[in-house]
Write a protein that holds these residues in place. Structure first.
Motif, PDB file in Angstrom:
ATOM      1  N   GLN A 122      35.812  39.018  33.214  1.00  0.00           N
ATOM      2  CA  GLN A 122      36.198  40.419  33.368  1.00  0.00           C
ATOM      3  C   GLN A 122      36.270  40.808  34.845  1.00  0.00           C
ATOM      4  N   GLY A 125      39.680  41.891  36.628  1.00  0.00           N
ATOM      5  CA  GLY A 125      39.660  43.221  37.238  1.00  0.00           C
ATOM      6  C   GLY A 125      40.004  43.185  38.711  1.00  0.00           C
ATOM      7  N   SER A 126      39.502  42.185  39.434  1.00  0.00           N
ATOM      8  CA  SER A 126      39.823  42.102  40.859  1.00  0.00           C
ATOM      9  C   SER A 126      41.296  41.756  41.062  1.00  0.00           C
ATOM     10  N   TYR A 162      43.712  42.600  39.011  1.00  0.00           N
ATOM     11  CA  TYR A 162      44.451  43.821  38.679  1.00  0.00           C
ATOM     12  C   TYR A 162      44.410  44.808  39.841  1.00  0.00           C
ATOM     13  N   ARG A 163      43.252  44.909  40.490  1.00  0.00           N
ATOM     14  CA  ARG A 163      43.124  45.825  41.623  1.00  0.00           C
ATOM     15  C   ARG A 163      44.029  45.383  42.758  1.00  0.00           C
ATOM     16  N   GLN A 164      44.080  44.084  43.041  1.00  0.00           N
ATOM     17  CA  GLN A 164      44.960  43.582  44.093  1.00  0.00           C
ATOM     18  C   GLN A 164      46.424  43.832  43.758  1.00  0.00           C
ATOM     19  N   ALA A 192      47.591  46.253  41.872  1.00  0.00           N
ATOM     20  CA  ALA A 192      47.849  47.692  41.979  1.00  0.00           C
ATOM     21  C   ALA A 192      48.013  48.107  43.436  1.00  0.00           C
ATOM     22  N   GLU A 193      47.203  47.552  44.319  1.00  0.00           N
ATOM     23  CA  GLU A 193      47.329  47.876  45.737  1.00  0.00           C
ATOM     24  C   GLU A 193      48.651  47.356  46.305  1.00  0.00           C
ATOM     25  N   THR A 253      51.405  46.952  44.618  1.00  0.00           N
ATOM     26  CA  THR A 253      52.489  47.733  44.035  1.00  0.00           C
ATOM     27  C   THR A 253      52.621  49.082  44.729  1.00  0.00           C
ATOM     28  N   LYS A 254      51.507  49.646  45.188  1.00  0.00           N
ATOM     29  CA  LYS A 254      51.569  50.935  45.882  1.00  0.00           C
ATOM     30  C   LYS A 254      52.389  50.844  47.162  1.00  0.00           C
TER      31      LYS A 254
END
Length: 66
Positions: free
Chosen positions: A27, A31-32, A34-36, A38-39, A41-42
């Motif tokens: 997990q 999760g890490s 996914y966070r990378q 998302a960053e 993609t921003k």
């Protein structure tokens, strides 16, 4: 009359403890990632361009498709 409790071997607890650590570790890994994502993609500019396709009307007066 007292109920007898189940006696489990120490390997039972070692196995399920290892499984719990594996699940939590997975997990954290997902999760890490996914966070990378998302960053990343921003900071990416995403644009969508819609180009309409024009269909020329046919001279078919019967209303049937060609």
């Amino acid at each position: 009359m007292s109920k007898q409790h189940q006696v489990k071997a120490k390997w039972y607890y070692i196995f399920w403890g290892a499984m719990a650590v594996a699940v939590v570790g997975g997990q954290i890994y997902v999760g890490s990632g996914y966070r990378q994502m998302a960053e990343a993609t921003k900071s990416t500019a995403i644009s969508v361009t819609c180009i309409p396709e024009y269909v020329t009307p046919s001279n078919n007066k019967t209303g049937e498709f060609e």
